[in-house]
Design an enzyme around this catalytic site. Structure first.
Site: not given
Ligand SMILES: *Cc1c(COP(=O)(O)O)cnc(C)c1O
Length: 457
Positions: A300-301, A303, A343, A347, A373-374
């Site tokens: 599940e890519p 980013r 981000r 993070y 304002c931070e």
């Molecule tokens: C956020 C997420 C992703 C994708 O993460 P990336 O860092 O964007 O690749 C894939 N699977 C699940 C379950 C997520 O919560």
């Protein structure tokens, strides 16, 4: 003045990471996906720019790396109906984690069976909708959710396709809030305590739930493949245990989180084909030893597809030198900030930036900040920029295609910027910018408040 004492480095020059492959510097300034940055900025700043060719090439690279498995694009990283449609056309499926993401994917024409539904807590309404549109997989995150889904599926007379989200205990990823497979956090069911196995058994024994697979997502912005291999091996151990009880697991999903380059300090990511071959090699060996076939693989890519395809273009509003313990740091204020990229504040994520115009001026240590304002409203914590940087300059930040627009807010009543899709020099609004009407139209005209009597003449 001791600018040099701050270890700032300039952004790498394009083309090449962290910039999209199409980006280049000319004597007249930067070009992005075949268009002059100055012309794109004329649509108004801040603005997100998405190189559509880069997005599609990245989707294709994953698709080609895993031709016999499924690639679920993580839509939370960046989604519009058009993006959903393009991913489908490239042969990818889509992950969604809310009713809004589900509806956006459907609006793009993606059929339900090509969607995977995630989330640590899903409402009855969302599960009803998922079954109504025939979502291809629902990733269960708790026994209570299995009970609820079973009840809904039974009432509808259908069998719900389920995965069980397993917490493998593999700790990976940069920041605690983006690591998701250690024990004390909200996602998944523990492998170590047996809770994951118990839920898999429960689903396998249900007449209204169908156990399609096991799921693992260890975190985000992960360098290398060791974490994915380690998590996959633990998942396979559970597959083998369940096989011993006569419970078959046709598919395993190893999630997303493949790292990208944000700054010159980030390692070059492992190419998709190599990621898959390393994972597959290790897991096939384990399965062979146990005498089972490797289940179908899916990933599940997010980013790694959308992140490097996008940049943000800002206009510099102010420049101010601040004396610090380490020397003088130049604070460069731009016309956006934490409302268009949360981000860094969330993070401590690092980014890099550069000016549109070429400059021969000496580089100075800069921090790019927003207008909110931070004091944590930081866009780029530390970067060298030309010392003649001045209000009106266009400044671009790399690798904001993922989790930029989708995490944007209206803090300080800023309208959220639009996303210009750019391909072969032509630009269009992939996601139009919010207008003052969008913002102000949300308030009742008479804001006297509920229950307040109308005032008399
Ligand atoms: C956020 C997420 C992703 C994708 O993460 P990336 O860092 O964007 O690749 C894939 N699977 C699940 C379950 C997520 O919560």
């Amino acid at each position: 003045m001791a600018f040099r004492e701050l270890a700032s480095t300039p952004a790498p020059e394009p083309p090449g990471a962290p910039w999209p492959a199409s980006m280049e510097r000319t004597p007249d300034g930067l070009r992005f996906a075949g268009a002059a940055l100055s012309e794109l900025a004329a649509y108004g700043t801040p603005v997100y720019l998405l190189d559509e060719g880069e997005l599609l090439a990245r989707a294709r690279a994953w698709r080609e790396a895993l031709p016999d498995g499924r690639i679920y694009y993580a839509s939370k990283s960046f989604l519009t109906p058009a993006v959903a449609r393009w991913m489908m056309a490239e042969g990818l499926d889509l992950d969604v984690a809310s009713e809004g993401e589900l509806r956006t994917a459907l609006a793009g024409g993606v059929p339900g069976e090509r969607l995977g539904l995630h989330g640590n807590a899903k409402s009855r309404e969302l599960l009803e909708l998922a079954l109504e549109v025939g979502v291809g997989r629902i990733v269960l995150d708790s026994p209570g959710e299995a009970d609820l889904l079973e009840e809904i599926a039974r009432n509808r007379g259908v069998s719900a396709p389920c995965f069980v989200r397993v917490t493998t205990g593999v700790h990976a990823g940069g920041h605690e809030f983006i690591a998701t497979a250690h024990e004390d956090q909200k996602f998944g069911l523990s492998l170590a305590t047996g809770e994951a196995k118990a839920l898999a058994q429960r689903v396998a024994g249900s007449d209204s739930l169908e156990l399609r697979g096991l799921h693992s997502h260890i975190g985000s912005q992960i360098a290398g493949t060791d974490g994915f291999v380690a998590a996959g091996e633990r998942i396979i151990e559970l597959v083998v245990e369940l096989a011993g009880e006569g419970i078959a697991i046709p598919e395993i999903d190893l999630g997303g989180g493949y790292g990208i380059v944000y700054t010159a300090l980030d390692p070059t990511p492992v190419a998709p084909a190599q990621v898959i071959s390393e994972i597959r090699g290790a897991l096939e060996e384990l399965c062979a030893k146990a005498g089972i076939d490797l289940p179908e693989l899916s990933i599940e890519p997010g980013r790694s597809i959308s992140g490097p395809a996008g940049i943000t273009c800002y206009t510099v509003l102010g420049v101010k030198d601040v004396t610090t313990a380490d020397g003088v740091r130049r604070y460069v204020s731009v016309d956006g900030g934490m409302s268009d990229n949360i981000r860094p504040a969330l993070y401590q994520a690092d980014y890099t930036a550069m000016l549109n115009r070429a400059s021969e001026a000496e580089q100075v240590a800069c921090r790019v900040v927003g207008i909110h304002c931070e004091s944590g409203d930081i866009v780029v914590p530390d970067v060298a920029l030309p010392g003649d940087i001045t209000p009106g300059d266009l400044l671009v930040v790399a690798a904001t295609g993922a989790y930029g627009r989708t995490m944007a807010s209206n803090y300080n009543m800023l309208p959220r910027p639009g996303v210009l899709g750019v391909r072969e020099g032509r630009a269009h609004w992939l996601w139009r910018p919010e207008t003052w009407e969008d913002l102000l139209g949300q308030f009742a005209e008479d804001d006297g408040g509920a229950g307040t009597p109308a005032r008399e003449g």
